[in-house]
Design an enzyme around this catalytic site. Structure first.
Site, PDB file in Angstrom:
ATOM      1  CE1 TYR A  53       2.030  -1.750   4.078  1.00  0.00           C
ATOM      2  CE2 TYR A  53       1.176  -2.360   6.221  1.00  0.00           C
ATOM      3  CZ  TYR A  53       2.060  -2.569   5.184  1.00  0.00           C
ATOM      4  OH  TYR A  53       2.949  -3.602   5.264  1.00  0.00           O
ATOM      5  CB  SER A 233       3.568 -12.331   1.401  1.00  0.00           C
ATOM      6  OG  SER A 233       3.227 -11.034   1.019  1.00  0.00           O
ATOM      7  N   GLY A 242      -4.225 -21.445  -4.902  1.00  0.00           N
ATOM      8  CA  GLY A 242      -4.446 -22.183  -6.140  1.00  0.00           C
ATOM      9  C   GLY A 242      -5.465 -21.543  -7.058  1.00  0.00           C
TER      10      GLY A 242
END
Length: 345
Positions: A53, A233, A242
Site C-alpha cells: 500500500y 470493500s 449510489g
C-alpha cells in the site's frame, strides 16, 4: 464500540477496523493521523495495512502507509492500545518491483516482515497476513476455477513454516490469509495441525451486497474452525453509496480518479446497486450505513474493514457499528440478493 475475539486468539478487536490503503497517496500523513486519532477515540483498536500500500501501488509510494502508521504509533506512544495488521505480497506483475523473484518463501517473507517492522516502528506485528495466494486460484474477481498445478509456486507447508519462525521469534503474534478460498484456508489449517504449526486466525476477503461469494463455501469453514472473516470493500469501492448510478462520476470520487477499478460496474451489479439504494431510501437510511450495518451483523464477521476519503465519511462509517437493521429490512435485502446474486464477485 463492540468487540469480538479474533479467531482462536486472546485478542479483542473492534467491530470496525480502519483500513489504510490510501495513506501516503490520497491521504497525507497529517490527514491519516487525524483519521487514526478519531478512530481510536471512538473505540477502534484495529488498524490494517500492507507492504504494497497505498493503492494504486507504485514504487514511488510503496510502504508509505506503514510508515504513516509507524509515525503515528511513535508520536502517540500507544502501541499497546492497538492491534496492528499488515500483509506480505505474493508474486504478481503489479508488485514485481518489491523484490526480485517474488514468492511466499522463507527469503521473501523474512525480507518483507523486516521491512514492515522497520516502517511500522514496532518490534512485533499482531496479525501478519498473506495478501493473496501464490498459486493460481480464484481471487481479485476471478471465477470458474481452472486447475494449473504448474503454477502452484511455493508449497503451502514451506510458507507456513516460514511464518511459524516469525511467530517463534516474537516478530508476529498471529497469522492470517487474504483473498483466499475455502480449500486454501482448510489446507493451511490441516497442515498446521499435522505439523504443530500456528493456525491461521483470520481471512480477509471482499464481502458486500455485490459479492457474497464468501458465503458459498468459506463461511462454513470460518464457523467450524473458529476463523474470523475480516471483510474488505464493504461498500464495494464506494459504489454502494449510489453516487455512481447512471454513469455519474462525481468530482474527486475514487472511481472518477481511478477508472481502472471497474470490478463493481457490471450490468447486473449496477441494477443491484439501484435496487439497494432505493431500498435504503424507502427505509430512510443512508445506503452506506445500510450496507455497512449489514456486514457488521453477519455472524462470521468479527471486524469490518472500512476506509474513508473524508472525516465526515469516517465518522459515519464508524457510527455504523451502533446500527441494527430491522428484520423487515433484512428480509428485503435478501429478496434483492435472490434477484441479483453475486453480480460482482
Amino acid at each position: 464500540m463492540h468487540y469480538n475475539t479474533l479467531g482462536n486468539t486472546d485478542i479483542n478487536v473492534s467491530l470496525i477496523c480502519l483500513g489504510t490503503m490510501t495513506y501516503g497517496s490520497d491521504h497525507s500523513e497529517a490527514e491519516a493521523h487525524e483519521q487514526m486519532d478519531y478512530a481510536l477515540a471512538q473505540g477502534v483498536n484495529f488498524f490494517d495495512g500492507a507492504e504494497m500500500y497505498p493503492i494504486p501501488t507504485s514504487p514511488e509510494y510503496q510502504g508509505r502507509n506503514e510508515e504513516i502508521i509507524g509515525s503515528w504509533l511513535k508520536l502517540r506512544g500507544n502501541r499497546d492500545q492497538v492491534v496492528v495488521a499488515t500483509k506480505v505480497a505474493a508474486a504478481a506483475d503489479m508488485v514485481s518491483y518489491l523484490r526480485p523473484g517474488m514468492a511466499l518463501d522463507r527469503k521473501n517473507i523474512r525480507a518483507a516482515v523486516t521491512g514492515s517492522l522497520k516502517r511500522l516502528q514496532t518490534d512485533y506485528i499482531d496479525l501478519y497476513q498473506l495478501h493473496w495466494p501464490e498459486r493460481a486460484t480464484n481471487f481479485f474477481g476471478q471465477l470458474n476455477y481452472v486447475h494449473k498445478p504448474e503454477h502452484d509456486g511455493t508449497p503451502i507447508l514451506e510458507t507456513l513454516e516460514a511464518l511459524a519462525e516469525l511467530v517463534d521469534e516474537g516478530l508476529v503474534r498471529h497469522i492470517g490469509l487474504s483473498n483466499e478460498s475455502a480449500w486454501g484456508t482448510m489446507k493451511f489449517l490441516q497442515l498446521a495441525e499435522q505439523h504443530q504449526l500456528p493456525k491461521v486466525v483470520s481471512v480477509q476477503n471482499p464481502y458486500n451486497f455485490l459479492n457474497r461469494t464468501a458465503e458459498v463455501g468459506l463461511a462454513e469453514v470460518l464457523h467450524r474452525e473458529n476463523v474470523s472473516l475480516l471483510p474488505y470493500s464493504p461498500l464495494a469501492f464506494g459504489v454502494l453509496s449510489g453516487k455512481y448510478i447512471g454513469g455519474a462520476r462525481p468530482d474527486g470520487a475514487r472511481i472518477t480518479r481511478y477508472p481502472m477499478y471497474g470490478r463493481y460496474f457490471t450490468e447486473q451489479g449496477q441494477k443491484a446497486v439501484e435496487a439497494y439504494t432505493a431500498l435504503a431510501q424507502k427505509h430512510g437510511i443512508d445506503p452506506c450505513i445500510m450496507a455497512l450495518a449489514w456486514v457488521n451483523g453477519r455472524p462470521f464477521v468479527d471486524s469490518n474493514i472500512i476506509g474513508a476519503s473524508t472525516m465526515d465519511q469516517l465518522k459515519a462509517n464508524i457510527a455504523s457499528a451502533e446500527v441494527t437493521l430491522s428484520d423487515e429490512l433484512l428480509a428485503e435485502i435478501e429478496a434483492i440478493n435472490v434477484l441479483y446474486p453475486n453480480p460482482c464477485p
